[in-house]
Design an enzyme around this catalytic site. Structure first.
Site: not given
Ligand code: E4P
Length: 218
Positions: A86-88
């Site tokens: 998950v890219k945050i």
């Protein structure tokens, strides 16, 4: 150093994967838009399709900028496939979201990183990957590679486990220097990966070998 491809284009992902050197994929909302992928169901299906092509990690970016939204999206994305990271974004709620998702056993990639202080915070929060954007720094007359060198040094001194993923790569020199400076991963457009293969002396050398072989065998 791991090689990720920075695209949502399935044909390019397949081409890079067929080379046998691909370790993963990164995407972002702009790359998804470039492929015309819109609507939650289509986006989810597209990530699934990418995961079916590659063996390694696939970064999928949230579009929420508040903690609850990022967690909701992050859990939904992580449920697609165990390869999903998950890219945050590197914002205040993003740090909290990285900490939370990490505690839930979900891999994260902290994106839009442009400074060493941001890199320290992401590592403290337990990010799996950190994405410093080299090309975008170069674009505004800062040396993106200096940032990679600085983060590599800080992470080594502090013993941080977060992997440095050199992003926003624009040319093959960025890849070579990232390797030289000790980045753990690069993510690159296919074009820059393929450019690593090319050398005029290889081409002319091969041409001569084949011509000499032909002469000798005719
Ligand atoms: C990858 O994680 C980034 O989203 C990407 O490398 C950004 O690249 P750009 O600066 O070429 O858009």
């Amino acid at each position: 150093m791991k090689f990720f491809i920075d695209t949502a284009n399935l044909a390019q992902i397949k081409e890079a994967n067929d080379l046998g050197i691909l370790d993963g994929v990164t995407t972002n909302p702009s790359l998804m838009a470039k492929e015309g992928i819109k609507g939650t169901d289509n986006v989810m299906q597209h990530y699934k399709a990418i995961c079916e092509i590659v063996e390694g990690d696939v970064s999928a970016e949230v579009i929420s900028i508040d903690f609850d939204g990022m967690i909701r999206e992050g859990e939904m994305l992580a449920a697609i496939d165990e390869k999903i990271v998950v890219k945050i974004p590197m914002i205040k709620d993003g740090i909290k979201a990285i900490k939370y998702l990490t505690s839930m056993g979900i891999k994260t990639n902290c994106t839009l990183v442009f400074g060493p202080g941001q890199a320290i915070l992401a590592a403290k929060a337990g990010a799996t990957y950190l994405s410093p954007f080299i090309g975008r720094l170069d674009d505004i007359s800062y040396d993106g590679m200096d940032l990679i060198a600085q983060i590599v040094q800080i992470y080594a001194v502090q013993g941080y486990q977060t992997q440095i993923l050199a992003a926003s790569i624009r040319n093959p020199i960025h890849i070579i220097k990232a390797a030289q400076y000790g980045a753990h991963v690069i993510t690159s457009p296919l074009e820059s990966i393929l450019a690593l293969i090319k050398h005029p002396l290889t081409d002319s050398g091969l041409e001569k070998f084949l011509a000499d072989h032909k002469k000798n065998n005719s």
